[in-house]
Every structure is written in C-alpha cells, then in structure tokens.
Design a protein around this motif. Structure first.
Motif, PDB file in Angstrom:
ATOM      1  N   ASN A 111     -86.072  50.982  -5.106  1.00 22.04           N
ATOM      2  CA  ASN A 111     -85.569  50.094  -3.986  1.00 22.04           C
ATOM      3  C   ASN A 111     -84.360  50.575  -3.570  1.00 22.04           C
ATOM      4  OD1 ASN A 111     -88.168  48.778  -4.278  1.00 22.04           O
ATOM      5  ND2 ASN A 111     -87.311  47.162  -5.310  1.00 22.04           N
ATOM      6  N   ILE A 112     -84.016  51.733  -3.139  1.00 20.65           N
ATOM      7  CA  ILE A 112     -82.818  52.232  -2.940  1.00 20.65           C
ATOM      8  C   ILE A 112     -82.501  51.896  -1.362  1.00 20.65           C
ATOM      9  CG2 ILE A 112     -81.129  54.165  -2.576  1.00 20.65           C
ATOM     10  CD1 ILE A 112     -82.550  55.267  -4.985  1.00 20.65           C
ATOM     11  N   MET A 113     -81.531  51.383  -1.077  1.00 20.47           N
ATOM     12  CA  MET A 113     -81.079  50.810   0.338  1.00 20.47           C
ATOM     13  C   MET A 113     -79.737  51.260   0.821  1.00 20.47           C
ATOM     14  SD  MET A 113     -83.477  47.407   0.988  1.00 20.47           S
ATOM     15  CE  MET A 113     -82.776  46.534  -0.271  1.00 20.47           C
ATOM     16  N   GLN A 114     -79.528  51.679   2.073  1.00 24.12           N
ATOM     17  CA  GLN A 114     -78.304  52.019   2.238  1.00 24.12           C
ATOM     18  C   GLN A 114     -77.859  50.974   3.616  1.00 24.12           C
ATOM     19  OE1 GLN A 114     -77.078  56.169   2.881  1.00 24.12           O
ATOM     20  NE2 GLN A 114     -75.255  55.828   3.522  1.00 24.12           N
ATOM     21  N   LYS A 115     -76.741  50.471   3.593  1.00 25.57           N
ATOM     22  CA  LYS A 115     -75.970  49.897   4.757  1.00 25.57           C
ATOM     23  C   LYS A 115     -74.605  50.209   4.849  1.00 25.57           C
ATOM     24  CE  LYS A 115     -75.417  45.058   6.679  1.00 25.57           C
ATOM     25  NZ  LYS A 115     -75.540  43.804   6.483  1.00 25.57           N
ATOM     26  N   GLY A 116     -74.513  51.265   6.143  1.00 27.04           N
ATOM     27  CA  GLY A 116     -73.069  51.699   6.329  1.00 27.04           C
ATOM     28  C   GLY A 116     -72.693  52.721   5.010  1.00 27.04           C
ATOM     29  N   ALA A 117     -71.621  52.042   4.471  1.00 25.49           N
ATOM     30  CA  ALA A 117     -71.173  53.365   3.509  1.00 25.49           C
ATOM     31  C   ALA A 117     -71.444  52.804   2.017  1.00 25.49           C
ATOM     32  CB  ALA A 117     -69.675  53.505   3.558  1.00 25.49           C
ATOM     33  N   ALA A 118     -72.418  51.748   1.946  1.00 30.85           N
ATOM     34  CA  ALA A 118     -72.768  50.988   0.642  1.00 30.85           C
ATOM     35  C   ALA A 118     -74.230  51.298   0.366  1.00 30.85           C
ATOM     36  CB  ALA A 118     -72.499  49.459   0.829  1.00 30.85           C
ATOM     37  N   ILE A 155     -72.817  49.632  -4.978  1.00 30.59           N
ATOM     38  CA  ILE A 155     -71.904  50.559  -5.025  1.00 30.59           C
ATOM     39  C   ILE A 155     -71.427  50.953  -3.573  1.00 30.59           C
ATOM     40  CG2 ILE A 155     -72.097  51.515  -7.169  1.00 30.59           C
ATOM     41  CD1 ILE A 155     -73.090  53.882  -5.537  1.00 30.59           C
ATOM     42  N   ASN A 156     -69.962  50.739  -3.333  1.00 29.74           N
ATOM     43  CA  ASN A 156     -69.338  50.831  -2.043  1.00 29.74           C
ATOM     44  C   ASN A 156     -69.081  52.299  -1.665  1.00 29.74           C
ATOM     45  OD1 ASN A 156     -69.321  48.063  -1.188  1.00 29.74           O
ATOM     46  ND2 ASN A 156     -67.927  47.722  -2.948  1.00 29.74           N
ATOM     47  N   MET A 157     -70.139  53.295  -1.786  1.00 29.16           N
ATOM     48  CA  MET A 157     -70.202  54.567  -1.657  1.00 29.16           C
ATOM     49  C   MET A 157     -71.376  55.080  -1.002  1.00 29.16           C
ATOM     50  SD  MET A 157     -67.982  56.277  -4.607  1.00 29.16           S
ATOM     51  CE  MET A 157     -68.935  55.457  -5.807  1.00 29.16           C
ATOM     52  N   PRO A 158     -71.462  55.932  -0.035  1.00 30.65           N
ATOM     53  CA  PRO A 158     -72.623  56.115   0.506  1.00 30.65           C
ATOM     54  C   PRO A 158     -73.454  57.262  -0.255  1.00 30.65           C
ATOM     55  CG  PRO A 158     -71.133  57.387   1.673  1.00 30.65           C
ATOM     56  CD  PRO A 158     -70.206  56.538   0.507  1.00 30.65           C
ATOM     57  N   GLY A 159     -74.793  57.081  -0.174  1.00 28.95           N
ATOM     58  CA  GLY A 159     -75.647  58.471  -0.535  1.00 28.95           C
ATOM     59  C   GLY A 159     -76.523  58.521  -1.980  1.00 28.95           C
ATOM     60  N   ARG A 160     -77.510  58.843  -1.912  1.00 29.29           N
ATOM     61  CA  ARG A 160     -78.225  58.827  -3.098  1.00 29.29           C
ATOM     62  C   ARG A 160     -77.536  59.475  -4.584  1.00 29.29           C
ATOM     63  NH1 ARG A 160     -83.729  57.366  -1.685  1.00 29.29           N
ATOM     64  NH2 ARG A 160     -84.573  58.312  -3.468  1.00 29.29           N
ATOM     65  N   HIS A 161     -76.691  60.266  -4.005  1.00 28.52           N
ATOM     66  CA  HIS A 161     -76.043  61.311  -5.148  1.00 28.52           C
ATOM     67  C   HIS A 161     -74.843  60.079  -5.938  1.00 28.52           C
ATOM     68  CE1 HIS A 161     -73.527  61.651  -1.526  1.00 28.52           C
ATOM     69  NE2 HIS A 161     -72.380  61.802  -2.364  1.00 28.52           N
TER      70      HIS A 161
END
Length: 446
Positions: free
Chosen positions: A234-241, A258-264
């Motif tokens: 259920n990985i979702m990204q909003k902006g850089a989070a 977490i307040n960082m972007p990307g699946r890595h």
C-alpha cells in the motif's frame, strides 16, 4: 573524520587536526574548542600520541610522514570507530546505497524512543545540527555508518549489522565481485556468534545470497518482496512523502510515513524498523519516530528556489541512486518538469559505469551534465561530460545538455524552467554549491 574527532573530544580526549580549507565541519569543531590547522605540516603532530588517518590520506602527507619519523602509533579511522562501537551496543549500517539515510532513520527511531542512543553518521542530521551524538548511557546503543569503500568496515565488530544492498562499486579496491562478497560476509560475521543480528535487504539479489550464507546469528530480512520478514505494501506517494503499511511475518501494521520521496527510502525505513524492533522499541513508537525525522544533509534537501523552480540537492552519485532519485521525484511531482543535473563523481567511476550512467536519467524531462568532479583523480581519455551526454543521446534520452561551469549552468536553467519545475542537483562533489549559486543569482535578478 570530523564526527570521530568530535566524539573523542566529548569523551575527554585532547583532539587537533588539519584540513585543506575552512568548511562547515571545521567551523563546528572549532566552536567546540578543537584546534584546527589549515593545510598540512609536519609540526602539527609534534605533541600527538596518536595519529588517525583515513584511506584518502596519501603516503606523502607531511603529517603522516612526520608521525612515522616520530614513531607515533598511526590508526585508521575504522579502528577508532571499532573501539567506540566495542564500548557500546554497536549497530553498523553498510551497503552501496542508503547508508547515511538508514543510519539517520535508525538513530531517529531509537532517539525518539528515549533509548539514549548515539550516532556516527556520514551526513548532518538536521535534528542535531551535527553528524554525531554520544550515547547517554554506558554501553548504550550506538548507530554508525560503516564505510565499505576501502574494505575497512571489516574492522568493525557490531552487535547488529545491516546490509542495505551490494553493487559493484569501489572496484579499484576490491578488483572483483568475489572479493566484494567476501568483505560483506566478513563484516556481518563480525557480529557475535549466537547473539549477533544480521539485517539484510533481500530485494537486492547479492544481499539475499549473503543472508543465506550467514550462520549462528539471527538473520532478519526486509524488502518489498513478500518473503521478507519485514515488508511494505500500500505504498503511496504525496509530494516528497511516502506512506505505507508494514507487514511483519504477514501481520499488517498500517499508517507509516516518512518525509522523503521514493520507494528506495521506504526500503531504508524498513531497515530502521528492523533495527528498532531488535532494540526493543514497540511499533507505535517506531512509527512516530519515523514521522519525526527532519532530514539529513544532502539527501533530497531543498536549497531554495531559482527562476520559479524548486532547487533540490541530493548526494546521488551512482547510476542506481540517480535513477531512484529521479523516479522518486517524478513519483511525487508527476505534473512538474524535472531537470536532472548530474555531476559525475570520479573519472574511474564514470569509466567503469559509463553504460549505466548513460541509461540512468530516462525519467527526467531535461538532463544537464556538468564536468566530472575528480576527487583528486587524473582525467581518463574520453571519460568526460561530452562522452556521457553523447551516450545518453544514443540511448534516446531527450534534451541532454552539457555545461562547463556554474555561470553557464545559471544561463541554461533560465531557458529551461518555469514556475513549479524542479531542478534536481545530484552528485557527491560540489554540485550543491552550483545549486546555491543559481538560487543566489535568481534572487539578484528578481
């Protein structure tokens, strides 16, 4: 090195050192009363009883030459780190990518849990304003970034060893993959038999194979693969989070962020979750700790704005890191143009990984290639920004530009960006100063 100097000073040792010029680390050490010399000279070690060096120090360094002449004990930085970890419940984070972020996240979790943890990191944690903190408890937790670049991480004997991934990097030292594999195996097997814990990011095939070779130690695996002990969906990204659910042995725990972007960075967070669990932190506290993370220097940090575009500084300097950072940025800002600025770091790395570099920016809208940051290396024929740009264009990467200096970079970006675009400055050299330059120039023009 600056972190080790600071922690030795905080533990009562008289510490002094030298650097080529003034910088933020030097300023921080001077404020603590540590004497810093500029340049290098034999006289600087006259009153020393130990001299600590890194692998970057050449044999003809005047202080190193003087130390040998005086018969002083010369220690590699890894020996000091090993001694510090030996006196604590040491947690060492190794891997080709993500070490600094994972170290920062693991420390943040333990610190939020009020475990009295310390940290020795490769980047400045914004919550601390420094890259180190002493443990507040005798024998307490100490989280340290372990440098694999010269093989010296095998000197460390942690209680918990984390391996994030393992790519063919620093092959000028390792020569071949078998030597690289053996070094990582030695590192994890330095944990104590029966009580040691090895945390492995098994999304990387080499680390999965490493996990299978570990014996007489607890192995905890993490990743996005369903067979990992700790995984995420259920990985979702909003902006850089990034938001995600955590699965532990199949049981779901929702609402992590977490307040960082990307699946890595989700993977980095999973490694920190594994460390937190092994250190006795409950999952609700781990979740809150991750959400409290304020960032670490040069890891997707907003420098400012230039000509209406957001300017981001990131340490990505390996093709895998560059590709992940671009993907993570596009994932959170799908409707914004992303200008990927790539400063290749070291001629040897670009030479060894030219094909990978030539394919790493497929997802960028515009690509700008700067001169290679040599890091003291001599140029290699046909290994330069022009050749990299040529290879990128051959791979059908659109809109590839080359620039020779910050001034030309500043002129170019004005023709490329509009309001809301993102300028992603990536590299392990001084590309952050290029980003700062265009921010300043934009202010002057407005």
């Amino acid at each position: 090195m600056s972190g080790l100097a600071e922690i030795l000073h905080d533990n009562g040792f008289k510490v002094q050192g030298s650097d080529a010029s003034e910088n933020a680390n030097v300023q921080r050490l001077k404020k603590k009363g540590i004497e810093i010399f500029y340049g290098h000279g034999k006289a600087y070690v006259d009153h020393a009883f130990r001299v600590v060096v890194s692998s970057a120090i050449p044999d003809d360094n005047p202080e190193l030459v003087a130390a040998k002449e005086l018969g002083l004990r010369i220690m590699h930085r890894s020996e000091i780190l090993a001694e510090i970890l030996k006196q604590h419940h040491g947690i060492a984070i190794a891997g080709t990518h993500g070490k600094t972020t994972t170290t920062s996240l693991a420390f943040t979790v333990l610190d939020y849990a009020q475990k009295g943890a310390g940290v020795i990191n490769g980047g400045v944690l914004y919550s601390l304003g420094t890259n180190i903190k002493a443990s507040s408890k005798p024998g307490g937790f100490m989280v340290a970034e372990a440098d694999e670049s010269d093989g010296s991480f095998t000197n460390i004997h942690p209680k918990i060893a984390v391996v994030t991934n393992m790519d063919a990097e620093h092959m000028e030292h390792y020569k071949n993959l078998d030597n690289l594999r053996q070094a990582y195996e030695n590192f994890v097997m330095n944990t104590p038999a029966d009580t040691g814990v090895v945390v492995c990011g098994i999304d990387h095939h080499e680390v999965a194979a490493l996990a299978g070779r570990v014996s007489d130690r607890k192995v905890v695996t993490y990743g996005l693969l369903p067979e990992a002990h700790i995984s995420a969906d259920n990985i979702m990204q909003k902006g850089a989070a990034m938001g995600f659910d955590v699965l532990i042995e199949g049981k779901r725990y929702a609402g992590f962020r977490i307040n960082m972007p990307g699946r890595h960075n989700v993977l980095n967070a999973l490694a920190a979750i594994a460390v937190g669990i092994e250190c006795g932190v409950d999952l609700e506290t781990i979740k809150k700790g991750l959400m409290s993370f304020k960032g670490v220097g040069r890891r997707f940090i907003r420098i400012g704005d230039a000509y209406g575009a957001m300017v981001i500084d990131d340490y990505a300097h390996h093709p895998v890191e560059i590709e992940s950072t671009i993907k993570g940025t596009k994932g959170g800002f799908a409707n914004n143009k992303v200008v990927a600025v790539i400063q290749p770091h070291r001629f040897t790395r670009l030479n060894d990984l030219m094909d990978e570099f030539a394919a790493c920016a497929m997802d960028a809208d515009e690509v700008i290639v700067t001169p290679v940051y040599s890091a003291g290396e001599k140029p290699i024929p046909n290994v330069n920004r022009e050749e990299l740009a040529k290879r990128m264009r051959a791979n059908r990467i659109q809109n590839v530009h080359v620039v020779k200096d910050p001034e030309e970079f500043n002129s170019l970006v004005q023709t490329l960006v509009t309001n809301g675009d993102i300028i992603l400055c990536m590299g392990a050299g001084n590309i952050n100063t290029w980003g700062q330059f265009i921010v300043q120039q934009s202010k002057l023009k407005s």
